[in-house]
Design an enzyme around this catalytic site. Sequence first.
Site, short mmCIF file in Angstrom:
data_model
loop_
_atom_site.label_atom_id
_atom_site.label_comp_id
_atom_site.label_asym_id
_atom_site.label_seq_id
_atom_site.Cartn_x
_atom_site.Cartn_y
_atom_site.Cartn_z
NE ARG A 1 25.19 54.11 40.70
CZ ARG A 1 25.62 54.02 41.96
NH1 ARG A 1 26.84 53.60 42.21
NH2 ARG A 1 24.84 54.36 42.98
CE LYS B 1 23.04 60.92 43.02
NZ LYS B 1 21.71 60.61 42.49
NE ARG C 1 25.46 57.92 42.94
CZ ARG C 1 25.44 57.52 44.20
NH1 ARG C 1 26.58 57.54 44.90
NH2 ARG C 1 24.32 57.12 44.78
CG HIS D 1 21.18 53.00 45.61
ND1 HIS D 1 21.01 51.92 44.76
CD2 HIS D 1 21.68 53.99 44.83
CE1 HIS D 1 21.37 52.25 43.54
NE2 HIS D 1 21.78 53.50 43.55
CE1 TYR E 1 22.10 53.20 39.28
CE2 TYR E 1 20.07 53.48 40.52
CZ TYR E 1 21.19 54.02 39.95
OH TYR E 1 21.41 55.36 40.02
CG HIS F 1 24.19 55.64 35.46
ND1 HIS F 1 24.56 56.30 36.62
CD2 HIS F 1 23.01 55.03 35.75
CE1 HIS F 1 23.64 56.10 37.54
NE2 HIS F 1 22.70 55.33 37.05
#
Length: 322
Positions: A273, A204, A180, A296, A305, A270
Site C-alpha cells: 500500500r 474503514k 488494505r 483516506h 504513506y 501494508h
Amino acid sequence: MEEKIVAVLNEMSEYLSIAQMKKLQEVIIKTFAENEVAKTDIPNEEFLKMFLAAKRIEGCSERTIEYYQATVTHLLSKIETNVRKVTTEEIREYLSEYQKWNNCSNVTVDNIRRNISSFFSWLEEEDYILKSPMRRIHKIKTKTVVKNVISDEDIEKLRDNCKEKRDLAIIDLLYSTGIRVGELVNLNIDDVDFEGRECVVYGKGDKERRVYFDAKAKIHLKEYIENRTDSNKALFVTLDAPYDRLKISGVEIRLRELGRKLNLTRIHPHKFRRSMATRAIDKGMPIEQVQKILGHSQIDTTMQYAMVNQSNVKTAHQRYMS
C-alpha cells in the site's frame, strides 16, 4: 454537577415562586443523585462492553475492536479504581510502567495512549465522567522514520518466485491498487470489473470506493479464477479444501514466508500500500487523487504513506539548482 444545578435554578428563579423553586431544587437533586448512584454501580467491565458496542456501531473493524478490547482490558487489570474515578496521574504511571514491562518503543506506547484516550473520551461524551483524565496526557514524541517501500526489482523477484497463481494475483492486486489487506480478503469475484480493470472495496467505516488495477493484475486474476475448482464467491480462497475465504493472517503469513525465502526485508501487505502511494506520487499523480484511491479522509494521512523517493529528490535538485 453542583454548578450546573445552581445555573438552572438561577435561570428559573424569575419565572417561579419560592415554593416552586424549592420543589424544583428537590426534584433536580434527587434525580441527579439517583443517576450518580446508578452510574457508580456499573462495573468497569460493563463500561468496556458498552464502549466496544458503540465502536461496532460506528463501523470499526473487528480487528480494531479487538485491539481496543485488549488495550483497555490490560489497563483495567492494573488499575483497580472505578473508571469514573481514574486520575491523570494513575494513567501516566500506568503508561510509564507499561513501557518498562514490555520494553517497547514510544510508538507502541503512543498507540496504547490513543486507544485509552478513545475509551475515556467516549465516557465523557456519554456523560459517565465529567472530564477525561487523558486530556492532559499529550501525544508521546516519536522519531519520524522514513519507512522503506518495495522496489520494482523486488516486486519482480516476488512475482518470479510465486508457485501459486493465487499468490501472484494477490501481489499484483495489492501493488497496483494499494488496497488494505482487510479490503482484499473481503472482495468477491462479482466485485471485480475485468473490462474496466476496477473493483469496489469497502474501507474503514464501510465506506465504499472504487480502485483500479493494471493489465498484469487483470491477466493473473483471470488465470487464477479460471483455474479454480470451487464455487466460493470469495475472490481469494485457501489452497486446500474446503476452499474457505482467505483470512488476513493467511495473506500476511504467505507474503512474509515468500519475502524471507528471497531475503527481502519485512514483506507484508501494508508495505504494498505504501509502495503504491509512493510510486504514484513519484510518477506525478496529484496527492488528492492518491488520497481518493487509498480511501483516506485526511490528506495528512496520505502524506505519511507517500514517502518521496530520495533519488527523485536528488534528480530534482540537480535539475532546478545546478
